[in-house]
Design an enzyme around this catalytic site. Structure first.
Site, short mmCIF file in Angstrom:
data_model
loop_
_atom_site.label_atom_id
_atom_site.label_comp_id
_atom_site.label_asym_id
_atom_site.label_seq_id
_atom_site.Cartn_x
_atom_site.Cartn_y
_atom_site.Cartn_z
N ASP A 17 0.11 -3.60 12.55
CA ASP A 17 -0.65 -3.02 13.66
C ASP A 17 -1.20 -1.65 13.27
O ASP A 17 -0.60 -0.94 12.46
CB ASP A 17 0.28 -2.90 14.88
CG ASP A 17 -0.50 -2.69 16.16
OD1 ASP A 17 -1.73 -2.91 16.16
OD2 ASP A 17 0.11 -2.30 17.17
N HIS A 34 -9.58 -3.12 9.34
CA HIS A 34 -9.05 -4.41 8.88
C HIS A 34 -9.25 -4.55 7.36
O HIS A 34 -8.37 -5.06 6.66
CB HIS A 34 -9.73 -5.56 9.63
CG HIS A 34 -9.45 -5.56 11.11
ND1 HIS A 34 -8.19 -5.35 11.62
CD2 HIS A 34 -10.27 -5.72 12.18
CE1 HIS A 34 -8.24 -5.39 12.95
NE2 HIS A 34 -9.49 -5.60 13.31
N LEU A 128 8.26 -14.96 -4.79
CA LEU A 128 8.07 -14.55 -3.39
C LEU A 128 7.37 -15.67 -2.66
O LEU A 128 6.47 -16.32 -3.20
CB LEU A 128 7.16 -13.29 -3.34
CG LEU A 128 6.80 -12.79 -1.94
CD1 LEU A 128 8.02 -12.14 -1.26
CD2 LEU A 128 5.65 -11.76 -2.00
#
Ligand code: FPP
Length: 250
Positions: A17, A34, A128
């Protein structure tokens, strides 16, 4: 260290956020935030295995985000498409397995196919597991699972978790540590089932500024916490405990 499973590799989930505020604070359009957020994703993915993270789930677009202005939604979808195109080979080379969770049937034309292609390329990694949540709503995932088992035998936590996670993911992976950047303190319909016993970390850092050091601090803080899972002392997660109709833990 108070967690007996302290050396265990973690599932960390992040609500990224603060992109919009980061951009507005610089007099830039929200979409610039963004774009800068994608750089923070790259840094985080690179750093994660070094901090003992096995699974990293990132909230890129919530089902409620469809309510944003069309231009912003289009920009986010374009960024996702670009990220998949630019990164999937690199992810594969660096041992990262990629999967995307959430609905695919409402995404812009062709994006579902590009997601599937990127997932295929980066399917074999074991350093990962990077999961990107797109058009994702935890409540919808839970409702979907409930609908699928409504008429059958009562599910166990494990079997219900599998239904929530969906066929491709196989099992719901409990979140160990949930991080939210941007200063807000809420879960926003993200991994509600999986976060039942997650430790929560709320960072004031806006997501585009989130750095490897911020991840290091959050993980170090997590490692110092005593996890009791409703018991009285530090214990392991209750995976082996009989869970069907078991009493609620506190
Ligand atoms: C929340 O910040 C962030 C989002 C809704 C989008 C997160 C997306 C990215 C980081 C980039 C795209 C993702 C990929 C995987 C390529 P906000 O816009 O709500 O910020 P604000 O609270 O400051 O307005």
């Amino acid at each position: 260290m108070s967690d007996p499973a302290a050396g265990r590799r973690l599932h960390v989930a992040i609500i990224m956020d603060g992109n919009g505020r980061w951009a507005s604070g610089r007099g830039l359009p929200r979409t610039a935030g963004h774009r800068a957020g994608v750089e923070a994703i790259r840094r985080t993915v690179e750093a994660a295995p070094g901090f003992g993270i096995a699974t990293l789930t990132l909230f890129a677009f919530s089902t409620d985000n469809w309510r944003r202005p069309r231009g912003e939604v289009d920009a986010l979808m374009a960024l996702l498409r670009r990220y998949l195109r630019a990164e999937s080979d690199r992810l594969a080379r660096s041992g990262v397995r990629l999967s995307v969770i959430g609905r695919r049937d409402r995404l812009p034309r062709g994006l579902g196919a590009e997601i599937a292609q990127a997932e295929m390329k980066a399917a074999g990694g074991d350093r990962l597991h990077l999961r990107i949540a797109v058009d994702y709503s935890s409540r919808d995932a839970i409702l979907g699972a409930a609908a699928r088992c409504a008429a059958g035998t009562p599910p166990s936590r494990e079997s219900f978790g599998r239904l929530i996670a969906g066929e491709a993911e196989g099992a719901a992976i409990d979140v160990d540590l949930l991080i939210r950047s941007g200063g807000e303190k809420r879960l926003s319909d993200f991994l509600l089932w999986e976060c039942a016993y997650a430790e929560l970390c709320f960072s004031d850092r806006m997501w585009p500024d989130f750095a490897a050091e911020d991840l290091a601090v959050a993980v170090a803080d997590y490692r110092r916490r005593e996890r009791r899972f409703g018991g009285l002392g530090p214990v392991r997660p209750p995976a082996a405990v009989a869970t069907r109709a078991s009493p609620a833990a506190a």
